[in-house]
Scaffold this motif. Structure first.
Motif, PDB file in Angstrom:
ATOM      1  N   GLN A 187      37.222  50.171  42.600  1.00 42.85           N
ATOM      2  CA  GLN A 187      37.545  50.544  41.227  1.00 42.85           C
ATOM      3  C   GLN A 187      39.024  50.274  40.920  1.00 42.85           C
ATOM      4  O   GLN A 187      39.374  49.822  39.825  1.00 42.85           O
ATOM      5  CB  GLN A 187      37.212  52.025  40.993  1.00 42.85           C
ATOM      6  CG  GLN A 187      35.728  52.312  40.928  1.00 42.85           C
ATOM      7  CD  GLN A 187      35.434  53.808  40.888  1.00 42.85           C
ATOM      8  OE1 GLN A 187      36.175  54.607  41.481  1.00 42.85           O
ATOM      9  NE2 GLN A 187      34.354  54.176  40.211  1.00 42.85           N
ATOM     10  N   LYS A 188      39.894  50.568  41.902  1.00 42.77           N
ATOM     11  CA  LYS A 188      41.323  50.289  41.715  1.00 42.77           C
ATOM     12  C   LYS A 188      41.571  48.803  41.488  1.00 42.77           C
ATOM     13  O   LYS A 188      42.345  48.401  40.624  1.00 42.77           O
ATOM     14  CB  LYS A 188      42.115  50.758  42.949  1.00 42.77           C
ATOM     15  CG  LYS A 188      42.318  52.246  43.036  1.00 42.77           C
ATOM     16  CD  LYS A 188      43.200  52.576  44.246  1.00 42.77           C
ATOM     17  CE  LYS A 188      43.431  54.077  44.348  1.00 42.77           C
ATOM     18  NZ  LYS A 188      44.325  54.409  45.486  1.00 42.77           N
ATOM     19  N   ALA A 189      40.890  47.983  42.301  1.00 38.93           N
ATOM     20  CA  ALA A 189      41.061  46.524  42.182  1.00 38.93           C
ATOM     21  C   ALA A 189      40.600  46.031  40.819  1.00 38.93           C
ATOM     22  O   ALA A 189      41.247  45.181  40.184  1.00 38.93           O
ATOM     23  CB  ALA A 189      40.292  45.822  43.298  1.00 38.93           C
ATOM     24  N   ASP A 190      39.476  46.588  40.353  1.00 35.53           N
ATOM     25  CA  ASP A 190      38.946  46.188  39.050  1.00 35.53           C
ATOM     26  C   ASP A 190      39.901  46.581  37.927  1.00 35.53           C
ATOM     27  O   ASP A 190      40.175  45.796  37.014  1.00 35.53           O
ATOM     28  CB  ASP A 190      37.576  46.833  38.839  1.00 35.53           C
ATOM     29  CG  ASP A 190      36.957  46.425  37.495  1.00 35.53           C
ATOM     30  OD1 ASP A 190      36.779  45.203  37.290  1.00 35.53           O
ATOM     31  OD2 ASP A 190      36.682  47.312  36.669  1.00 35.53           O
ATOM     32  N   LEU A 191      40.446  47.808  38.005  1.00 35.92           N
ATOM     33  CA  LEU A 191      41.360  48.282  36.971  1.00 35.92           C
ATOM     34  C   LEU A 191      42.660  47.479  36.975  1.00 35.92           C
ATOM     35  O   LEU A 191      43.170  47.091  35.921  1.00 35.92           O
ATOM     36  CB  LEU A 191      41.661  49.769  37.186  1.00 35.92           C
ATOM     37  CG  LEU A 191      42.600  50.408  36.152  1.00 35.92           C
ATOM     38  CD1 LEU A 191      42.022  50.294  34.749  1.00 35.92           C
ATOM     39  CD2 LEU A 191      42.852  51.874  36.503  1.00 35.92           C
ATOM     40  N   LYS A 192      43.182  47.216  38.172  1.00 36.02           N
ATOM     41  CA  LYS A 192      44.417  46.444  38.269  1.00 36.02           C
ATOM     42  C   LYS A 192      44.236  45.052  37.675  1.00 36.02           C
ATOM     43  O   LYS A 192      45.124  44.524  36.995  1.00 36.02           O
ATOM     44  CB  LYS A 192      44.875  46.341  39.728  1.00 36.02           C
ATOM     45  CG  LYS A 192      46.182  45.579  39.900  1.00 36.02           C
ATOM     46  CD  LYS A 192      46.727  45.653  41.311  1.00 36.02           C
ATOM     47  CE  LYS A 192      47.455  46.971  41.529  1.00 36.02           C
ATOM     48  NZ  LYS A 192      48.236  46.973  42.795  1.00 36.02           N
TER      49      LYS A 192
END
Length: 750
Positions: free
Chosen positions: A221-226
């Motif tokens: 999820q962090k990777a997607d948001l970044k």
């Protein structure tokens, strides 16, 4: 038309695609094609249907036809379209393509007439499913009109995937390319300048902030948001960047365009960013602007629902609806003000007005959003319309859409898979601002080359005397105009200002001031009619902004020698005796030219006297003082209409005096055999004046019946004069008299 005249075995006609550069009169071509079809013999049962994919384009097509003298019927609804297609009374119909869905579905329209011609505007939009081979809307058209001849018009090059569009409509009929349109002056060429706004990112602070707010998210999820928040589009909406661009736009427009008739369009990333640009432009207070967007429930130019601040957009929309009552009225009033009023100077958009928007004053396009494909090509065409004094459209690119013009074709190819064929001329039409600015040294040199024989560069009288030659003067005006336009372009370029030494810039500006002042002086001296394009607002803006206000005098009334006091005061302002004499001579010459039709014989005589005096001075057969005395004497006689030998009987009949002059010129050839030309001319001038005064009515100069009666009565009188005076007037001379006296009467008795 050759294709239309040919019918295939099944009785239908083969249609096709017309590639027609945006802004170069595509609607007019459609009008002329429709007229040609209507006038074509042998197609008695014709019907012409003009189809667009937007209401505003439908309105535009309708108005174009109306202005050209043809009144089509505009389909208001699908039901109305069905009625028009079933009814043979309406020969020319305009409709939005969506209306075919109802016409075919509920109304069940099917007209198999092969003499129906469907002209489709913006026929390239197959990707939208509207006109393509598999588009349902196109299919509905085919169902309703199965045997019709379909002809599509497009102004955008076709992508590789759209070759089916050409096949769908029947092949490529003809092309009118950008290069041809620029060459024909159907559109203006486009100048491109890329501008860059630096962005500094505090990586450490941002990473720390990101980690804190995402501590509850999974790694994925962090990777997607970044990925989402670090896109260039996201960075492009950062407040600091928007503020920097808004400041640059404000300065650029203020320094180069404000106070002229020309407007600008700013393309923003999304609706919220459009409002942010408006806020900063207003805060800086240099330019006036308006935002034109669609309602917040329609997603324009956004990749994700979270990318927009809904509250601000909704608040803005609520305010606009309270002010204008409806979206239609909001659009209408903003666009009307942009087209016709002084404000707004800049209109801020996202997707609206990027296609089909025709505002000739729109000259500068500020791109802050990454456009591609058709949208990019449509957008840059918003500033290519012709307008008085507009030499170029300007694309100011803050987004790197065309970072290197030399690679434009490759970039277009990457963005939208355009075939190279048909795009070569795009680069011809789109030129880097710096390419144009590089012409400045040569144009500066070309201007000075005209005066190479003048040794003392400070001797203004020498420049003015040299420019007595009319042909040289014309070359001077042309080269000065080219120089001033190129300097204006160069001074609007950030790169040019950075690389050009201050000393060189000062020289360019000072020389512009000198030559503009010289142009004013010689135009006064030689009494030329002002070509207002030479004083176009763009050049005046350049002078005011970069050279200094008040340095260039605008010439207004150059030829009024009849206002004796004002004229005398103006002459006294001039320096040398020769300059005063030239000013009187050329203004009198201009007055004679303008009034020649009022009294040809009188003015022709003094025109010749003036030419003799000017020639004698140039050949140094007259001194400055003698030249001044002679032309002042001629000017006085022209002003007071004295110096010719007019009979006493005409003392108080000014128009008859003019008739007398032309009659005497004709009758002088019949002086032999006792014929008194002067007496006959006197009597005839009074008689002809009486005939015209008795016959004329209100607006008689536009009434051929009245003029014919006048000519008949004058002709009868001249035949009587032949008998009474025993003079054998030829038919040629009678016709000559009729033509000249009627010309004078139209001028004097209008």
């Amino acid at each position: 038309m050759g294709r239309i005249r040919h019918t295939q075995r099944d009785g239908t006609r083969k249609g096709g695609v017309v590639w027609h550069t945006q802004g170069s009169g595509k609607s007019l071509t459609m009008v002329m094609l429709a007229e040609a079809i209507a006038l074509e013999g042998g197609i008695d049962n014709y019907k012409i249907v003009l189809v667009t994919d937007r209401v505003d384009l439908d309105d535009q097509i309708y108005k174009t036809f109306h202005h050209c003298g043809t009144v089509p019927v505009q389909a208001k609804t699908g039901k109305h379209l069905a009625e028009l297609l079933k009814d043979n009374k309406a020969r020319i119909i305009t409709s939005v393509i969506d209306k075919f869905e109802l016409a075919v579905g509920k109304a069940g329209v099917r007209d198999e007439n092969p003499d129906i011609f469907v002209l489709v505007d913006e026929g390239h939009r197959s990707q939208t499913g509207k006109f393509g081979q598999f588009g349902t809307l196109h299919t509905n058209m085919r169902k309703a009109l199965p045997n019709a001849c379909f002809i599509a018009f497009t102004g955008t090059p076709l992508v590789r995937g759209e070759r089916s569009t050409i096949a769908t409509f029947g092949g490529l009929i003809d092309t009118y390319t950008i290069e041809q349109a620029v060459k024909d002056r159907a559109v203006v060429p486009l100048l491109y300048e890329g501008r860059h706004v630096d962005q500094r990112v505090d990586t450490e602070s941002v990473d720390g902030w990101f980690d804190r707010i995402t501590e509850n998210l999974t790694k994925e999820q962090k990777a997607d948001l970044k990925k989402k928040v670090t896109t260039t589009d996201q960075l492009n909406k950062a407040k600091q960047k928007v503020m920097r661009i808004a400041w640059d736009v404000s300065e650029h427009y203020r320094d180069n365009w404000q106070g002229t008739p020309y407007k600008a369009q700013l393309v923003a990333q999304d609706k919220a960013t459009a409002l942010l640009y408006k806020r900063f432009l207003d805060d800086f207070g240099m330019v006036s602007s308006e935002v034109l967007i669609s309602g917040p429930d329609e997603r324009e130019g956004e990749d994700d629902v979270h990318e927009e601040s809904q509250d601000e957009v909704k608040a803005f929309w609520k305010k606009m609806m309270a002010k204008y009552a409806s979206e239609k009225e909001y659009n209408r009033q903003i666009i009307s003000a942009f087209k016709h009023a002084e404000q707004p100077e800049i209109i801020i958009v996202v997707d609206k007005l990027l296609t089909g928007f025709d505002a000739p004053r729109n000259t500068v396009l500020y791109l802050t959003r990454k456009l591609k494909g058709h949208t990019l090509l449509q957008a840059i065409a918003r500033v290519n319309r012709l307008y008085d004094g507009k030499d170029f459209g300007y694309i100011i690119d803050y987004r790197g859409v065309l970072q290197n013009l030399d690679e434009a074709l490759d970039i277009y190819g990457q963005l939208s898979e355009f075939d190279k064929e048909g795009l070569d001329d795009l680069c011809t039409a789109l030129t880097d601002v710096n390419t144009e600015a590089h012409k400045l040294p040569q144009r500066h040199s070309d201007l000075w080359e005209l005066f190479k024989e003048i040794r003392n560069r400070r001797d203004e009288e020498a420049y003015e005397l040299l420019l007595a030659d009319e042909e040289l003067r014309e070359r001077f005006y042309e080269r000065l105009s080219a120089y001033s336009r190129t300097l204006a372009i160069a001074l609007s370029s950030a790169e040019f200002l950075e690389v050009t030494p201050d000393e060189k810039l000062s020289k360019y500006k000072a020389d512009l001031r000198f030559f503009m002042k010289l142009r004013t002086s010689v135009r006064k001296r030689y009494a030329e009619v002002v070509d207002f394009k030479e004083y176009e607002a763009r050049i005046q803006k350049l002078v005011d902004q970069h050279v200094g206000t008040g340095e260039v005098e605008k010439i207004t009334d150059l030829v009024n020698i009849f206002d004796a006091d004002a004229f005398a005061k103006e002459v006294e302002k001039l320096g040398s005796t020769a300059s005063k004499a030239d000013t009187i001579a050329y203004r009198t010459k201009r007055t004679i030219h303008d009034r020649m039709q009022e009294d040809p014989a009188f003015y022709r005589r003094f025109s010749e006297m003036l030419e003799d005096a000017i020639r004698a001075f140039r050949e140094q057969r007259l001194s400055d003082a003698e030249y001044l005395r002679k032309v002042a004497e001629i000017a006085e006689k022209v002003k007071n209409r004295t110096g010719d030998d007019i009979p006493d009987a005409l003392a108080h009949r000014d128009v008859a005096k003019a008739f007398f002059g032309v009659l005497q010129d004709v009758f002088a050839g019949y002086n032999d055999g006792g014929f008194d030309a002067r007496s006959a001319s006197t009597d005839a001038s009074v008689a002809i004046d009486d005939i015209i005064q008795q016959s004329r009515i209100v607006n008689w100069t536009n009434n051929t019946d009245v003029q014919n009666r006048m000519m008949g009565a004058i002709e009868d009188y001249l035949f009587e004069l032949k008998e009474q005076r025993g003079v054998d007037l030829t038919f040629e001379d009678i016709d000559r008299i009729l033509e000249m006296v009627l010309d004078i009467a139209r001028t004097r008795y209008a």
